[in-house]
Scaffold this motif. Sequence first.
Motif, PDB file in Angstrom:
ATOM      1  N   PRO A  99      -0.680   9.203   6.835  1.00  0.00           N
ATOM      2  CA  PRO A  99      -0.148  10.342   7.594  1.00  0.00           C
ATOM      3  C   PRO A  99      -0.171  11.701   6.544  1.00  0.00           C
ATOM      4  O   PRO A  99       0.457  11.604   5.520  1.00  0.00           O
ATOM      5  CB  PRO A  99       0.871  10.053   8.362  1.00  0.00           C
ATOM      6  N   PRO A 100      -0.357  12.843   7.096  1.00  0.00           N
ATOM      7  CA  PRO A 100      -0.125  13.905   6.212  1.00  0.00           C
ATOM      8  C   PRO A 100       1.339  14.013   6.182  1.00  0.00           C
ATOM      9  O   PRO A 100       2.016  13.848   6.986  1.00  0.00           O
ATOM     10  CB  PRO A 100      -0.661  15.200   7.011  1.00  0.00           C
ATOM     11  N   GLY A 101       1.728  14.524   4.919  1.00  0.00           N
ATOM     12  CA  GLY A 101       3.273  14.668   4.671  1.00  0.00           C
ATOM     13  C   GLY A 101       3.780  13.468   3.989  1.00  0.00           C
ATOM     14  O   GLY A 101       4.899  13.413   3.892  1.00  0.00           O
ATOM     15  N   THR A 102       3.092  12.492   3.582  1.00  0.00           N
ATOM     16  CA  THR A 102       3.570  11.230   3.102  1.00  0.00           C
ATOM     17  C   THR A 102       4.086  11.648   1.925  1.00  0.00           C
ATOM     18  O   THR A 102       3.447  12.321   0.984  1.00  0.00           O
ATOM     19  CB  THR A 102       2.430  10.069   3.002  1.00  0.00           C
ATOM     20  N   ASP A 103       5.105  11.010   1.310  1.00  0.00           N
ATOM     21  CA  ASP A 103       5.608  10.742   0.003  1.00  0.00           C
ATOM     22  C   ASP A 103       5.158   9.897  -1.028  1.00  0.00           C
ATOM     23  O   ASP A 103       5.397   8.687  -0.466  1.00  0.00           O
ATOM     24  CB  ASP A 103       7.339  10.729   0.008  1.00  0.00           C
ATOM     25  N   TYR A 104       4.110  10.038  -1.592  1.00  0.00           N
ATOM     26  CA  TYR A 104       3.399   9.181  -2.350  1.00  0.00           C
ATOM     27  C   TYR A 104       4.321   8.318  -3.487  1.00  0.00           C
ATOM     28  O   TYR A 104       3.874   7.234  -3.746  1.00  0.00           O
ATOM     29  CB  TYR A 104       2.292   9.573  -2.917  1.00  0.00           C
ATOM     30  N   ASN A 105       5.380   8.768  -3.855  1.00  0.00           N
ATOM     31  CA  ASN A 105       6.200   8.264  -4.937  1.00  0.00           C
ATOM     32  C   ASN A 105       6.924   7.182  -4.242  1.00  0.00           C
ATOM     33  O   ASN A 105       7.346   6.259  -4.885  1.00  0.00           O
ATOM     34  CB  ASN A 105       7.291   9.361  -5.170  1.00  0.00           C
ATOM     35  N   LYS A 106       6.933   6.885  -2.677  1.00  0.00           N
ATOM     36  CA  LYS A 106       7.562   5.775  -2.421  1.00  0.00           C
ATOM     37  C   LYS A 106       6.806   4.623  -2.079  1.00  0.00           C
ATOM     38  O   LYS A 106       7.376   3.619  -1.592  1.00  0.00           O
ATOM     39  CB  LYS A 106       8.300   6.682  -0.957  1.00  0.00           C
ATOM     40  N   ILE A 107       5.395   4.723  -2.205  1.00  0.00           N
ATOM     41  CA  ILE A 107       4.660   3.659  -2.200  1.00  0.00           C
ATOM     42  C   ILE A 107       4.766   2.809  -3.555  1.00  0.00           C
ATOM     43  O   ILE A 107       4.561   3.091  -4.623  1.00  0.00           O
ATOM     44  CB  ILE A 107       3.134   4.307  -2.068  1.00  0.00           C
ATOM     45  N   VAL A 108       4.947   1.464  -3.174  1.00  0.00           N
ATOM     46  CA  VAL A 108       5.276   0.365  -3.929  1.00  0.00           C
ATOM     47  C   VAL A 108       4.063  -0.344  -4.573  1.00  0.00           C
ATOM     48  O   VAL A 108       3.033  -0.580  -3.918  1.00  0.00           O
ATOM     49  CB  VAL A 108       6.413  -0.691  -3.367  1.00  0.00           C
ATOM     50  N   PRO A 109       3.944  -0.329  -5.891  1.00  0.00           N
ATOM     51  CA  PRO A 109       2.771  -0.853  -6.411  1.00  0.00           C
ATOM     52  C   PRO A 109       2.881  -2.476  -6.273  1.00  0.00           C
ATOM     53  O   PRO A 109       3.895  -3.199  -5.724  1.00  0.00           O
ATOM     54  CB  PRO A 109       3.140  -0.609  -7.775  1.00  0.00           C
ATOM     55  N   PRO A 110       1.634  -3.131  -6.421  1.00  0.00           N
ATOM     56  CA  PRO A 110       1.569  -4.394  -6.163  1.00  0.00           C
ATOM     57  C   PRO A 110       2.329  -5.510  -7.027  1.00  0.00           C
ATOM     58  O   PRO A 110       2.678  -5.031  -8.336  1.00  0.00           O
ATOM     59  CB  PRO A 110      -0.045  -4.762  -6.426  1.00  0.00           C
ATOM     60  N   SER A 111       2.964  -6.276  -6.675  1.00  0.00           N
ATOM     61  CA  SER A 111       3.906  -7.237  -7.586  1.00  0.00           C
ATOM     62  C   SER A 111       3.181  -7.788  -8.822  1.00  0.00           C
ATOM     63  O   SER A 111       3.836  -8.258  -9.523  1.00  0.00           O
ATOM     64  CB  SER A 111       4.696  -8.093  -6.590  1.00  0.00           C
ATOM     65  N   PHE A 112       2.028  -8.075  -8.442  1.00  0.00           N
ATOM     66  CA  PHE A 112       1.186  -8.903  -9.577  1.00  0.00           C
ATOM     67  C   PHE A 112       0.663  -8.001 -10.619  1.00  0.00           C
ATOM     68  O   PHE A 112      -0.142  -8.466 -11.608  1.00  0.00           O
ATOM     69  CB  PHE A 112       0.021  -9.627  -8.888  1.00  0.00           C
ATOM     70  N   ALA A 113       1.040  -6.652 -10.670  1.00  0.00           N
ATOM     71  CA  ALA A 113       0.470  -5.758 -11.610  1.00  0.00           C
ATOM     72  C   ALA A 113       0.539  -6.206 -12.977  1.00  0.00           C
ATOM     73  O   ALA A 113      -0.438  -6.211 -13.797  1.00  0.00           O
ATOM     74  CB  ALA A 113       0.937  -4.466 -11.492  1.00  0.00           C
ATOM     75  N   ALA A 114       1.762  -6.587 -13.403  1.00  0.00           N
ATOM     76  CA  ALA A 114       2.033  -6.962 -14.936  1.00  0.00           C
ATOM     77  C   ALA A 114       1.284  -8.200 -15.191  1.00  0.00           C
ATOM     78  O   ALA A 114       0.730  -8.295 -16.232  1.00  0.00           O
ATOM     79  CB  ALA A 114       3.482  -7.233 -14.874  1.00  0.00           C
ATOM     80  N   ALA A 115       1.208  -9.148 -14.324  1.00  0.00           N
ATOM     81  CA  ALA A 115       0.724 -10.574 -14.613  1.00  0.00           C
ATOM     82  C   ALA A 115      -0.873 -10.266 -14.828  1.00  0.00           C
ATOM     83  O   ALA A 115      -1.396 -10.966 -16.065  1.00  0.00           O
ATOM     84  CB  ALA A 115       1.008 -11.425 -13.600  1.00  0.00           C
ATOM     85  N   ILE A 116      -1.410  -9.491 -13.937  1.00  0.00           N
ATOM     86  CA  ILE A 116      -2.849  -9.209 -14.119  1.00  0.00           C
ATOM     87  C   ILE A 116      -3.314  -8.472 -15.217  1.00  0.00           C
ATOM     88  O   ILE A 116      -4.043  -8.829 -15.904  1.00  0.00           O
ATOM     89  CB  ILE A 116      -3.429  -8.477 -12.984  1.00  0.00           C
ATOM     90  N   ASN A 117      -2.293  -7.452 -15.698  1.00  0.00           N
ATOM     91  CA  ASN A 117      -2.836  -6.586 -16.861  1.00  0.00           C
ATOM     92  C   ASN A 117      -2.393  -7.443 -18.215  1.00  0.00           C
ATOM     93  O   ASN A 117      -3.285  -7.155 -18.987  1.00  0.00           O
ATOM     94  CB  ASN A 117      -1.815  -5.553 -16.947  1.00  0.00           C
TER      95      ASN A 117
END
Length: 677
Positions: free
Chosen positions: A301-319
Amino acid sequence: MISSVLKKEDKKFSYYREHTHALASGVDPGKIMSELCMKDTGCCQGAGGSMHLYDRENRFQGGWALVSEQLPYAAGAAKSILLDDELGLVEKDLADGEIIKVDASQESSVEEDDRIAVVFVGDGGSQNGRLPELLNTCSKLKLPLLIVVIDNGRAINTFTKDVAANTMKFTLGEHYGVPGLLVDGLNAEDVTKAGRALTDYVRSGKGAAVMQIHTYRFMGHSPADPEHEWGRKEEKTWARENCDPIKAFEAKYSVNGMFTPDELKAAKKEVQKTVNDAIIFAEKSHEPRADLAKQLEYPTPPGTDYNKIVPPSFAAAINERTISSEQMKNVISHIDALQKKAEDGQITIAEAVNLAIHEEMLRDPTTTMQAEDLQAGSSYGIPGLTQQTYGSMRASDEIIDEGHFIGKSIGEAMNGYRPIVELMNTNFGIYGMAEIASSGNTYLQSGGQFKLPITILGAGGTAPDQALGAEHSQPLHAYIMGVPGLKIATASSPEAAYGITKSVIRDDGPCFLIFPVKLMKEIKGTVNLGQCMPLKAALLHKASDKSVKSSNAVTVLTYLHGVKESMDSIEQLKEEGMDIDLIELRTLKPLDMDTIRESLQRTNKLCILDESTRSGGVGATISSRVCEEMFDLLDAPVLRLAMDDTPVPYASSMEKVVVKRSSDLIEGVMKLCTARF
């Protein structure tokens, strides 16, 4: 063939009115019938109807109406399977119907991944240039893709042989190392055997294959087709007796004793009951809510605060397992250097975008990058160091056809990835208009099942004295304003470019972000490190209270190069006793009408410095909305300083008449303030 050789997890794409393909792919007959009848229990809640069926659970990813557009989408879907394998991700079906990516190493049991994608195309559509582009990609990446050409000898109403030199589509892959088979569609047994052989080949990891099925067309392309008036009654009577694969199948296996007459009768009765039950289900269902279309305009939706979107939990492991220590060292050093530039106020727009992209690709490994000349960093360095860091699967160099790789990004996005498409110049997006339009339609068309988190970005617009000629100076942002479901953003400073890039990458819908082509390396500044920026207009300069009180203040709306031109005009306007509320339109769609209204409540006068044409331009849309929604706030007509409708010439002596600049703005503001309008 479809139901016997394909699995639920295989990704399936078709052309429109794909009812039987959906049924064979496992989509519930009641949901299909309900969709055809425009009911809320349909597989797309009535939003796709007879033309477009989708079913996320069975990975049935749409019937597509623009001829052959599904081909690059299927390539992207097949590529998503390879991406899953490279990153170590698997799909997981949730109880609410969502399909998410999870780290395979964290699952108790993971089956061997032999998924494939399959795409259906007609013989007329297979003559489209998208097919050789698809075959090239299949060969380059060894895509697990089965291409099925349904050959009924027609391209709409024209006999294919009348317009095509080669109707043997199964041979078209020879030069790319893609094998093919031609089968008689009248023989159900041969079709199934051929389908099994080719599917096994694709599942084995050897790459794509082409299957051409020769059949007969009993009905025209649509009820309006002229062939219905061509006296084909005798031919069709003959064809129904001799070219119906179902009748041929029944006859063959009744004669050889495979089926008894009673068994055949029982099977037909069962089929008829399924049809009747589907009809009853559809008849009992309700029409969709009238407000559903508006709810399905944007997935985020318009007006969303994108800073509050949580990254995937697997990011560190995949990287950790996909980026070597040397690669990580290099990219962190690169990021550190750009962040230092930002802190010193020396980062350019292009560098700010590159910084944002790297931060987001590390934050979420499902983020991918596609561009022409990507290894070299493209023209402005936007995708610089991405392939060197994340590999050629996540950061891919593309052939010079924007429609092809925008199309592939749609397929990736439908299957859990978050592609970024960099256009060397956004004008080149004209080659991808079909794909851009479909990206905006898909969320609603699928009944909200497929969100398409695609970011298309690049340098564009038309600056004064640009000297790039007409074809590099077209206002693509105006051309795409009418694409439903597409968010269009602009950024004219490093700060805005950085923050908005991060936001649109995190958005779950298709976004198009444009930067000023002539200012990519010229303007330098700071950025708010680590922070997304809201997708809304920004007040860059506020008119003084004195100018407002004396009715010498004007609201100026502009974007891209117009921001610099407007800033350059402020001092001279002040010397004349005038001032402006300068608003940068960081979103052209949806428009931030609240910020515009707040300014007009002070100034009561509006000037639009527009980087698009007078006819059909961005300013035309804004002006009409302001006049419709805020007419009472205006003390003067809206003044539009738009590009002339003539193509943009190369020579400055002509170009200065076409492209508006600071001198035009100064004159326009003075006219509004002195009532010389």
